[in-house]
Design a protein around this motif. Structure first.
Motif, PDB file in Angstrom:
ATOM      1  N   THR A   1       2.332  -1.464  -8.909  1.00  0.00           N
ATOM      2  CA  THR A   1       2.857  -1.864  -7.600  1.00  0.00           C
ATOM      3  C   THR A   1       3.073  -3.369  -7.550  1.00  0.00           C
ATOM      4  O   THR A   1       4.065  -3.847  -6.993  1.00  0.00           O
ATOM      5  CB  THR A   1       1.865  -1.444  -6.495  1.00  0.00           C
ATOM      6  OG1 THR A   1       1.546  -0.066  -6.645  1.00  0.00           O
ATOM      7  CG2 THR A   1       2.464  -1.669  -5.125  1.00  0.00           C
ATOM      8  N   LEU A   2       2.148  -4.114  -8.142  1.00  0.00           N
ATOM      9  CA  LEU A   2       2.289  -5.568  -8.178  1.00  0.00           C
ATOM     10  C   LEU A   2       3.538  -5.967  -8.955  1.00  0.00           C
ATOM     11  O   LEU A   2       4.285  -6.861  -8.536  1.00  0.00           O
ATOM     12  CB  LEU A   2       1.043  -6.169  -8.836  1.00  0.00           C
ATOM     13  CG  LEU A   2       0.834  -7.672  -8.694  1.00  0.00           C
ATOM     14  CD1 LEU A   2       0.686  -8.059  -7.233  1.00  0.00           C
ATOM     15  CD2 LEU A   2      -0.391  -8.113  -9.476  1.00  0.00           C
ATOM     16  N   ARG A   3       3.811  -5.282 -10.047  1.00  0.00           N
ATOM     17  CA  ARG A   3       5.012  -5.590 -10.834  1.00  0.00           C
ATOM     18  C   ARG A   3       6.276  -5.277 -10.035  1.00  0.00           C
ATOM     19  O   ARG A   3       7.251  -6.041 -10.069  1.00  0.00           O
ATOM     20  CB  ARG A   3       4.990  -4.784 -12.136  1.00  0.00           C
ATOM     21  CG  ARG A   3       6.222  -5.075 -13.004  1.00  0.00           C
ATOM     22  CD  ARG A   3       7.067  -3.850 -13.220  1.00  0.00           C
ATOM     23  NE  ARG A   3       8.461  -4.123 -13.439  1.00  0.00           N
ATOM     24  CZ  ARG A   3       9.026  -4.513 -14.579  1.00  0.00           C
ATOM     25  NH1 ARG A   3       8.305  -4.714 -15.635  1.00  0.00           N
ATOM     26  NH2 ARG A   3      10.326  -4.693 -14.646  1.00  0.00           N
ATOM     27  N   LEU A   4       6.289  -4.160  -9.301  1.00  0.00           N
ATOM     28  CA  LEU A   4       7.465  -3.805  -8.504  1.00  0.00           C
ATOM     29  C   LEU A   4       7.748  -4.869  -7.443  1.00  0.00           C
ATOM     30  O   LEU A   4       8.914  -5.136  -7.129  1.00  0.00           O
ATOM     31  CB  LEU A   4       7.263  -2.440  -7.839  1.00  0.00           C
ATOM     32  CG  LEU A   4       7.288  -1.223  -8.769  1.00  0.00           C
ATOM     33  CD1 LEU A   4       6.988   0.049  -8.000  1.00  0.00           C
ATOM     34  CD2 LEU A   4       8.638  -1.103  -9.473  1.00  0.00           C
TER      35      LEU A   4
ATOM     36  N   ALA B   1       6.438   8.785 -12.333  1.00  0.00           N
ATOM     37  CA  ALA B   1       5.659   9.033 -13.547  1.00  0.00           C
ATOM     38  C   ALA B   1       4.155   8.941 -13.274  1.00  0.00           C
ATOM     39  O   ALA B   1       3.375   9.814 -13.682  1.00  0.00           O
ATOM     40  CB  ALA B   1       6.070   8.035 -14.632  1.00  0.00           C
ATOM     41  N   LEU B   2       3.724   7.902 -12.561  1.00  0.00           N
ATOM     42  CA  LEU B   2       2.296   7.749 -12.306  1.00  0.00           C
ATOM     43  C   LEU B   2       1.784   8.784 -11.305  1.00  0.00           C
ATOM     44  O   LEU B   2       0.636   9.211 -11.388  1.00  0.00           O
ATOM     45  CB  LEU B   2       1.986   6.344 -11.813  1.00  0.00           C
ATOM     46  CG  LEU B   2       1.573   5.377 -12.935  1.00  0.00           C
ATOM     47  CD1 LEU B   2       2.797   4.928 -13.722  1.00  0.00           C
ATOM     48  CD2 LEU B   2       0.838   4.174 -12.383  1.00  0.00           C
TER      49      LEU B   2
ATOM     50  N   SER C   1      -4.453   1.017 -12.418  1.00  0.00           N
ATOM     51  CA  SER C   1      -3.126   1.167 -13.032  1.00  0.00           C
ATOM     52  C   SER C   1      -2.033   1.183 -11.974  1.00  0.00           C
ATOM     53  O   SER C   1      -1.021   0.480 -12.095  1.00  0.00           O
ATOM     54  CB  SER C   1      -3.091   2.460 -13.857  1.00  0.00           C
ATOM     55  OG  SER C   1      -1.797   2.698 -14.349  1.00  0.00           O
ATOM     56  N   ALA C   2      -2.225   1.964 -10.900  1.00  0.00           N
ATOM     57  CA  ALA C   2      -1.227   2.017  -9.831  1.00  0.00           C
ATOM     58  C   ALA C   2      -1.098   0.663  -9.142  1.00  0.00           C
ATOM     59  O   ALA C   2       0.004   0.250  -8.748  1.00  0.00           O
ATOM     60  CB  ALA C   2      -1.604   3.104  -8.822  1.00  0.00           C
ATOM     61  N   PHE C   3      -2.218  -0.044  -8.985  1.00  0.00           N
ATOM     62  CA  PHE C   3      -2.180  -1.371  -8.363  1.00  0.00           C
ATOM     63  C   PHE C   3      -1.325  -2.334  -9.185  1.00  0.00           C
ATOM     64  O   PHE C   3      -0.495  -3.067  -8.641  1.00  0.00           O
ATOM     65  CB  PHE C   3      -3.607  -1.895  -8.231  1.00  0.00           C
ATOM     66  CG  PHE C   3      -3.710  -3.274  -7.629  1.00  0.00           C
ATOM     67  CD1 PHE C   3      -3.824  -3.441  -6.265  1.00  0.00           C
ATOM     68  CD2 PHE C   3      -3.702  -4.404  -8.438  1.00  0.00           C
ATOM     69  CE1 PHE C   3      -3.922  -4.703  -5.709  1.00  0.00           C
ATOM     70  CE2 PHE C   3      -3.789  -5.669  -7.891  1.00  0.00           C
ATOM     71  CZ  PHE C   3      -3.902  -5.823  -6.525  1.00  0.00           C
ATOM     72  N   LEU C   4      -1.529  -2.348 -10.504  1.00  0.00           N
ATOM     73  CA  LEU C   4      -0.769  -3.262 -11.358  1.00  0.00           C
ATOM     74  C   LEU C   4       0.718  -2.914 -11.360  1.00  0.00           C
ATOM     75  O   LEU C   4       1.570  -3.809 -11.346  1.00  0.00           O
ATOM     76  CB  LEU C   4      -1.328  -3.218 -12.785  1.00  0.00           C
ATOM     77  CG  LEU C   4      -2.753  -3.765 -12.954  1.00  0.00           C
ATOM     78  CD1 LEU C   4      -3.234  -3.579 -14.381  1.00  0.00           C
ATOM     79  CD2 LEU C   4      -2.821  -5.226 -12.570  1.00  0.00           C
TER      80      LEU C   4
ATOM     81  N   PRO D   1       0.810  -1.231   0.000  1.00  0.00           N
ATOM     82  CA  PRO D   1       0.000   0.000   0.000  1.00  0.00           C
ATOM     83  C   PRO D   1       0.836   1.270   0.000  1.00  0.00           C
ATOM     84  O   PRO D   1       0.399   2.301  -0.519  1.00  0.00           O
ATOM     85  CB  PRO D   1      -0.844  -0.125   1.274  1.00  0.00           C
ATOM     86  CG  PRO D   1      -0.163  -1.124   2.105  1.00  0.00           C
ATOM     87  CD  PRO D   1       0.555  -2.045   1.188  1.00  0.00           C
ATOM     88  N   PHE D   2       2.074   1.202   0.542  1.00  0.00           N
ATOM     89  CA  PHE D   2       2.901   2.409   0.569  1.00  0.00           C
ATOM     90  C   PHE D   2       3.382   2.781  -0.830  1.00  0.00           C
ATOM     91  O   PHE D   2       3.290   3.949  -1.239  1.00  0.00           O
ATOM     92  CB  PHE D   2       4.103   2.205   1.500  1.00  0.00           C
ATOM     93  CG  PHE D   2       4.993   3.406   1.586  1.00  0.00           C
ATOM     94  CD1 PHE D   2       4.554   4.562   2.206  1.00  0.00           C
ATOM     95  CD2 PHE D   2       6.268   3.400   1.034  1.00  0.00           C
ATOM     96  CE1 PHE D   2       5.367   5.688   2.282  1.00  0.00           C
ATOM     97  CE2 PHE D   2       7.079   4.501   1.109  1.00  0.00           C
ATOM     98  CZ  PHE D   2       6.631   5.652   1.730  1.00  0.00           C
ATOM     99  N   LEU D   3       3.887   1.802  -1.580  1.00  0.00           N
ATOM    100  CA  LEU D   3       4.324   2.102  -2.945  1.00  0.00           C
ATOM    101  C   LEU D   3       3.129   2.501  -3.823  1.00  0.00           C
ATOM    102  O   LEU D   3       3.254   3.360  -4.698  1.00  0.00           O
ATOM    103  CB  LEU D   3       5.045   0.896  -3.555  1.00  0.00           C
ATOM    104  CG  LEU D   3       6.402   0.529  -2.939  1.00  0.00           C
ATOM    105  CD1 LEU D   3       7.020  -0.649  -3.672  1.00  0.00           C
ATOM    106  CD2 LEU D   3       7.355   1.715  -2.973  1.00  0.00           C
ATOM    107  N   PHE D   4       1.989   1.882  -3.584  1.00  0.00           N
ATOM    108  CA  PHE D   4       0.773   2.300  -4.294  1.00  0.00           C
ATOM    109  C   PHE D   4       0.457   3.758  -3.988  1.00  0.00           C
ATOM    110  O   PHE D   4       0.109   4.539  -4.882  1.00  0.00           O
ATOM    111  CB  PHE D   4      -0.388   1.397  -3.890  1.00  0.00           C
ATOM    112  CG  PHE D   4      -1.730   1.843  -4.406  1.00  0.00           C
ATOM    113  CD1 PHE D   4      -2.179   1.441  -5.645  1.00  0.00           C
ATOM    114  CD2 PHE D   4      -2.547   2.680  -3.651  1.00  0.00           C
ATOM    115  CE1 PHE D   4      -3.418   1.843  -6.130  1.00  0.00           C
ATOM    116  CE2 PHE D   4      -3.772   3.097  -4.123  1.00  0.00           C
ATOM    117  CZ  PHE D   4      -4.206   2.680  -5.368  1.00  0.00           C
TER     118      PHE D   4
END
Length: 839
Positions: A799-802, A740-741, A794-797, A405-408
């Motif tokens: 974050t999931l990739r990171l 960027a996001l 978009s932010a969720f995906l 949730p923090f990176l999101f």
């Protein structure tokens, strides 16, 4: 570390059960849900196993229950669901259940057949009633003075022989009457005309009210027709055409008195049929209501019985045919609980022989079992979607609860949008019992509800980062005032797009803002983007390097737990040094630049002397000499910087051959040494590396290269080294997606405010109020639809990739297999879902 950070320690057990106690013991284990049985008859066909007949009986009972459920749903009768799970019935109770289901099914089928026959009879009488009414109109027209129509019909229907001049007696016309589907009528009329060469006369009238099809219950529209013709040949042809179009013919008397008498008889029979149909429907409804009260419990009981016998088919029989033998994986901490459950099952069955549970030694990889609750379940699902952890491997899920949730939130930072998301998640959490009881088949809603705690945390963290950015729906909160005091009037500040904030002037107090960003940056049109870009770009790299470093440190926990000294020395240490010497040093330069350079500092640490971190890092890696700085400025940020940078790059380069060659060479030397020394036992490469604990013997996270060729080990290590070295660069750059996001989200919010909501706020008067209401509704829809849902997804995906690629690739293998215990709860839930899909 505890089971929160690693999977549960598992053990393989052998279970001996007396035949008469096996059913009750397996039932208790199913209620417990902590045992995963292995199939000891993999080569035996499913139809040749011991309890195949019992499984077939359960399948037949399930079929009957599904039939009852379909009928209950067809009538819209609510099914009682208390939420309780009844115990698995005893084997002798299967006969009673079968008899009950057989009786209900036969009774319901008989009622349905009778109801269908009555409805078919009712349909025929209704059609006959409409025929008698409509044909009466046709004949009344004839008797009412429309004889010229009859004469024209007669003239048209006379035969060719009559036309030739033969003597003509009185012409008698025949007719047939019936009903046909309304959509078939045009084709039916054309076929009659062509087949009979125009020698028939057709009259038709629509039946206004729809009729019920007794076969499927659909409402159909039909029309009444009457066909006049002459001669038996045309009569036969007309009847064949009616048969081909599935038209129903009914007898219609010629005499008006006979038609009236028949109509009265039909009406009487319809009234009687209505009474019988009502009684039949009432009886059917009573049967279904009684069944609906117990249907859920019956489903649970049958599925439990079926699951027990299916599990018993996995067991082996001993030579005496009196004992069943099973092998199962169980969590080590729950062995006592499992033994208590077995004892309860033995007491229930009345057996005097206690079950025996023995631990077995094995080199097979155990399943991975991570205990979860309703809070951690969703986070564990995110990790398992990448791959199930190896046995006893470090579990990233506990750390993901915070980092995800923090990176999101770094990308989604907005106090208003975060509040919307947090409130939605909080609503699902507060209402979770009622929402969970609904058991909807909507897949999107189930995904949202399953991740309710993730959504809530993402919203809360986004509110925090929104306060740091001082951003709420693209506007700022002025809580602590401003540390800037501009020497311009209000109109200049608000309207001049070229105005820049210069911290080197007296406009700035020189002290940091108490919390977050100063609200003055919201109206700094010229350098607002520059300031936000510089800040967000740097914190993206900082958090990215910290995240990756933490991932490398997690690999240290794996290597030390499995006592894999080779990987610890030749992988962890050079990987950590490589990351720290290059990228952590770049982060250090950012903090030095922030600390030493400022607009108000004198030379050589003024704003104009601040070097570019990116250029400095590139020069460092390429051993380039820095360009001459402006007059009065220093080349380096601190003394000795050039020496340390060269040293760090050389040490980082030296780490590459260590990662590439160190481990394969040590394995090769160990194999040569093992071939020279007397062999007293099997020696694996994991033992050479220092792996000797019980967990490593299962192959959990240790590197096993017993059967690999040296060339394959070199290739594997080369791929791993290249992936890590190049990945360190690409992964660091990948964290720039945070910047960027975040920038895109802020700009989209600003566009929605400027282009949509501000137009409504500028209106005045009562018309402005109406305009503002409409514009606000449109703005709210776009905000929730685009900025919260689409941008949130978009932010969720990202974050999931990171987490999957940049973080977990540093330590997480994800090549295990999940622990799938024999649990009634999971079986019933899956059975309910599959039943819903079938419906």
């Amino acid at each position: 570390m505890g089971s929160l950070f690693r999977s549960e320690e598992m053990t393989l057990c052998q279970l001996f059960l007396q035949s008469e106690a096996a059913y009750a013991c397996v039932s208790e284990l199913g209620e417990l849900g902590l045992v995963q049985f292995r199939d000891l008859n993999p080569d035996v066909n499913a139809f040749q196993r011991k309890f195949v007949n019992e499984v077939r009986r359960c399948d037949e009972m399930e079929r009957k229950l599904r039939y009852l459920e379909k009928e209950i749903k067809k009538d819209g009768i609510p099914m009682l669901d208390t939420g309780e799970s009844p115990e698995a019935p005893q084997p002798r109770e299967m006969i009673d259940l079968e008899a009950t289901f057989e009786k209900l099914e036969n009774e319901l089928r008989e009622v349905n057949q009778n109801a269908e026959a009555l409805k078919r009879n009712f349909l025929e009488l209704t059609e006959l009633k409409h025929i008698l009414r409509k044909t009466q109109v046709f004949f009344d027209e004839q008797e009412g003075g429309l004889n010229h129509t009859t004469e024209s019909m007669t003239r048209a229907l006379i035969t060719d022989e009559v036309r030739t001049g033969a003597s003509m007696g009185p012409v008698q016309l025949g007719f047939v009457a019936g009903v046909i589907l309304r959509e078939k009528l045009p084709a039916f009329e054309r076929m009659l005309w062509r087949a009979c060469r125009g020698n028939v006369f057709l009259r038709q009238a629509m039946i206004e009210s729809p009729l019920e099809d007794p076969t499927n219950g659909d409402q159909v529209y039909k029309s009444v027709f009457i066909i006049f013709f002459q001669g038996d040949q045309l009569k036969s042809r007309v009847k064949k055409i009616c048969e081909g179009f599935r038209a129903t013919l009914y007898p219609c008397p010629e005499a008006p008195a006979d038609r009236r008498e028949m109509a009265m008889g039909v009406m009487t029979r319809i009234e009687d049929l209505n009474t019988v149909l009502g009684q039949t429907q009432d009886h059917r409804h009573r049967v279904l209501v009684a069944a609906a009260k117990n249907l859920k419990n019956w489903f649970v009981k049958v599925r439990k019985i079926k699951a027990i016998y299916h599990t018993l088919n996995l067991f082996n029989l001993d030579v005496t045919q009196k004992c069943l033998i099973a092998e199962c994986w169980v969590p080590l901490l729950d062995i006592e609980t499992i033994q208590l459950a077995l004892r309860r099952g033995t007491e229930r069955s009345g057996s005097s022989v206690p079950p025996i549970l023995n631990r077995m030694q094995t080199f097979e990889n155990p399943p991975t079992y991570n205990r979860t609750n309703k809070f951690t379940k969703a986070f564990q699902a995110l990790i398992d979607a990448y791959g199930v952890a190896n046995y006893r491997e470090m579990n990233p899920a506990p750390y993901t609860i915070i980092t995800f949730p923090f990176l999101f939130a770094i990308m989604f930072g907005d106090l208003g949008h975060g509040a919307i998301m947090a409130l939605f998640g909080l609503w699902m959490i507060r209402k979770e019992k009622g929402l969970a009881a609904q058991k909807t088949d909507n897949e999107i809603w189930n995904i949202f509800f399953g991740g309710r705690y993730i959504i809530f945390l993402m919203g809360v963290f986004s509110m925090y980062t929104g306060m740091i950015y001082n951003d709420i729906f693209s506007k700022s909160l002025n809580i602590f005032g401003s540390h800037w005091h501009l020497s311009y009037n209000k109109s200049t500040v608000m309207d001049n797009k070229e105005l820049q904030l210069n911290p080197g002037t007296s406009d700035y107090e020189g002290t940091p803002y108490p919390f977050g960003m100063d609200p003055i940056w919201q109206i700094a049109g010229a350098n607002k983007i520059i300031f936000h870009n510089a800040y967000k770009m740097k914190i993206s790299i900082i958090f990215g390097v910290i995240h990756m470093t933490f991932g490398v440190i997690m690999s240290w926990h794996n290597h030390t737990y499995f006592r894999n000294r080779l990987s610890l020395v030749y992988e962890f240490i050079p990987q950590l040094l490589f990351l720290l010497l290059l990228f952590s040093y770049m982060v250090l330069l950012m903090f030095i630049k922030w600390n030493r350079y400022a607009a108000t500092n004198p030379m050589p640490y003024s704003e104009s002397c601040a070097p570019s971190i990116l250029i400095t890092f590139i020069d460092m890696v390429l051993f380039n000499k820095p360009k001459d700085p402006p007059e009065g400025c220093k080349v380096y940020m601190f003394s000795g910087q050039g020496f340390f940078q060269s040293l760090f790059v050389l040490l980082a380069i030296c780490c590459i051959p260590v990662m590439l060659l160190g481990k394969p060479i040590k394995i090769m030397q160990a194999r040569k040494l093992a071939n020279v020394q007397p062999i007293t036992g099997a020696t694996s490469d994991a033992e050479v590396g220092g792996v000797s604990n019980g967990s490593a013997s299962h192959g959990g996270g240790g590197d096993q290269h017993d059967e690999e060729e040296i060339s394959e080990i070199f290739i594997h290590q080369g791929i791993h080294t290249i992936e890590y070295v190049l990945g360190s660069v690409s992964h660091t750059a990948s964290y720039l997606r945070l910047w960027a996001l975040s920038l895109a989200h802020a700009q989209l919010a600003d566009v929605l405010w400027t282009m949509v909501l501000s137009t409504g706020l500028k209106q005045e008067g009562w018309l402005g109020g109406i305009m503002l209401t409409i514009v606000f509704a449109f703005w709210a829809i776009l905000t929730i639809g685009i900025l919260v849902l689409m941008e949130g997804l978009s932010a969720f995906l990202h974050t999931l990739r990171l987490h999957w690629v940049e973080f977990q690739s540093k330590f997480y293998m994800g090549q295990g297999y999940a622990f799938q215990p024999f649990a009634f709860d999971a079986i019933i839930e899956n059975g309910s879902a599959s039943s819903g899909e079938a419906d």
